[in-house]
Motif scaffolding. Structure first.
Motif, PDB file in Angstrom:
ATOM      1  N   ASP A   1       0.859  -1.200   0.000  1.00 62.67           N
ATOM      2  CA  ASP A   1       0.000   0.000   0.000  1.00 62.67           C
ATOM      3  C   ASP A   1       0.893   1.247   0.000  1.00 62.67           C
ATOM      4  O   ASP A   1       0.972   1.987   0.976  1.00 62.67           O
TER       5      ASP A   1
ATOM      6  N   ASP B   1       7.108   3.857   3.597  1.00 64.67           N
ATOM      7  CA  ASP B   1       8.021   2.735   3.872  1.00 64.67           C
ATOM      8  C   ASP B   1       7.834   1.607   2.872  1.00 64.67           C
ATOM      9  O   ASP B   1       8.767   0.843   2.606  1.00 64.67           O
ATOM     10  N   ASP B   2       6.626   1.530   2.273  1.00 67.70           N
ATOM     11  CA  ASP B   2       6.429   0.576   1.170  1.00 67.70           C
ATOM     12  C   ASP B   2       7.367   0.914   0.003  1.00 67.70           C
ATOM     13  O   ASP B   2       7.969   0.030  -0.598  1.00 67.70           O
TER      14      ASP B   2
ATOM     15  N   ASN C   1      -2.314   2.933   3.233  1.00 64.70           N
ATOM     16  CA  ASN C   1      -1.697   4.252   3.456  1.00 64.70           C
ATOM     17  C   ASN C   1      -2.355   5.318   2.580  1.00 64.70           C
ATOM     18  O   ASN C   1      -2.503   6.463   2.972  1.00 64.70           O
TER      19      ASN C   1
ATOM     20  N   ILE D   1       2.862  -6.213   2.845  1.00 66.00           N
ATOM     21  CA  ILE D   1       3.262  -5.068   3.669  1.00 66.00           C
ATOM     22  C   ILE D   1       2.152  -4.005   3.732  1.00 66.00           C
ATOM     23  O   ILE D   1       2.411  -2.826   3.976  1.00 66.00           O
ATOM     24  N   GLY D   2       0.935  -4.438   3.515  1.00 66.13           N
ATOM     25  CA  GLY D   2      -0.248  -3.568   3.655  1.00 66.13           C
ATOM     26  C   GLY D   2      -1.368  -4.385   4.288  1.00 66.13           C
ATOM     27  O   GLY D   2      -1.170  -5.537   4.678  1.00 66.13           O
TER      28      GLY D   2
ATOM     29  N   ASP E   1       8.393  -1.755   6.527  1.00 67.17           N
ATOM     30  CA  ASP E   1       8.291  -2.620   5.353  1.00 67.17           C
ATOM     31  C   ASP E   1       9.639  -3.093   4.815  1.00 67.17           C
ATOM     32  O   ASP E   1       9.761  -4.280   4.460  1.00 67.17           O
TER      33      ASP E   1
HETATM   34 CA    CA Z   1       2.771  -0.731   4.085  1.00 65.43          CA
END
Ligand code: CA
Ligand code: RIB
Length: 315
Positions: free
Chosen positions: A10, A14-15, A39, A124-125, A241
């Protein structure tokens, strides 16, 4: 051995750093990005993913738009944390490349089923895309090689409610489906990510290299650092992430426990809270490996070294 990775993401500041780290890591072959709400909206997150790939001269990586909303909960985005466009103060030109027509969850199914036991899924979301994929094609559970999830706060305070972490709070029902699916999961909770603080000194080290990538990292993380200072009195910013991504090829950065883990769906004050059964009171078997110890500066050195090398490769 090369890791064939799908990143469900997302983007997100940091993604975006995790995408750059994946591109900068020779151990990884990035098979595609599926974008999920979180995010920022899925629409904006897809644009961000395409723009970051173009910035990194990686337009060959396919991007798939996923779910726009959580399974049950109302939409919750995080402009206060990642900025209105999801990448802080960074300004990237509109991407020339377009996302694929295939939906994110369909891409996850097709890729995993076409390469049994070869795909590493890094989430990572919020887990909406992955939960939808499991419901559509349950066989991905035994065909995926391994799953790394950034989410939860086990013994650590929440970052979205006093108890809950953002990814599992935004879509707790999706997290419940994934946590109890039987997938081979490694969880990276706030317990370890909150020890991995990207400091101003770390940023200044990268800024010694004059590059569009270091400028992007600076403009994006400056906003993220201001958020962490204002809301959590943290000097620097938590790069959740990239740590999660790094564990796919450097698991020794963390220490793990096999635990039975669940997520609260009761709808009360602990909604979306992720908890572990340390004393096996439920008598249920462990359903994941949980990272509970970390060597933060070993990780940060890895991240900085890879960013420096990657950025210089463009010079
Ligand atoms: Ca994320
Ligand atoms: O709670 C931190 C997680 O939520 C990170 O993945 C961040 O990017 C957001 O998605």
């Amino acid at each position: 051995m090369t890791k064939h990775i799908i990143l469900d993401t997302d983007p997100g500041i940091d993604d975006s750093l995790a995408i750059l780290l994946a591109l900068a890591s020779p151990e990884i072959q990035l098979e595609g990005l599926s974008v999920v709400h979180g995010n920022s909206s899925t629409e904006q997150g897809t644009i961000n993913a395409l723009s970051v790939l173009e910035l990194a001269k990686a337009s060959h990586i396919s991007v798939y738009k996923g779910c726009d909303l959580p399974l049950v909960q109302p939409s919750l985005l995080a402009p206060e944390t990642h900025g209105a466009q999801g990448i802080g103060y960074a300004k990237l030109s509109a991407p020339q490349i377009k996302p694929q027509l295939q939906k994110g969850s369909d891409f996850l199914i097709e890729k995993i089923m076409s390469a049994p036991k070869e795909i590493t899924l890094v989430c990572i979301g919020p887990l909406t895309n992955v939960a939808m994929a499991i419901r559509q094609e349950p066989r991905i559970v035994e065909n995926v090689k391994e799953v790394f999830i950034m989410g939860g706060a086990i013994r650590h305070e929440g970052n979205t409610t006093p108890l809950a972490e953002f990814n599992t709070y935004v879509d707790p029902h999706a997290a419940h489906i994934v946590f109890h699916s039987g997938m081979p999961i490694t969880l990276t909770p706030l317990d370890v990510t909150y020890q991995c603080i990207f400091l101003k000194d770390d940023l200044n080290r990268l800024l010694k290299i004059d590059s569009p990538i270091t400028k992007f990292i600076s403009d994006a993380t400056r906003f993220y650092m201001e958020f962490h200072d204002e809301y959590q009195k943290i000097d620097g910013c938590v790069i959740n992430d990239p740590l999660t991504l790094a564990l796919t090829f450097m698991p020794e950065l963390c220490d793990y426990q096999e635990l039975y883990v669940d997520v609260d769906l009761s709808g009360g004050v602990s909604m979306g809270n992720v908890f572990a059964d340390f004393y096996n009171m439920t008598k249920k078997p462990a359903n994941m490996k949980v990272a509970l110890g970390v060597r933060p500066r070993d990780f940060m050195e890895l991240f900085l070294e890879r960013m420096e090398k990657f950025t210089l490769s463009f010079a």
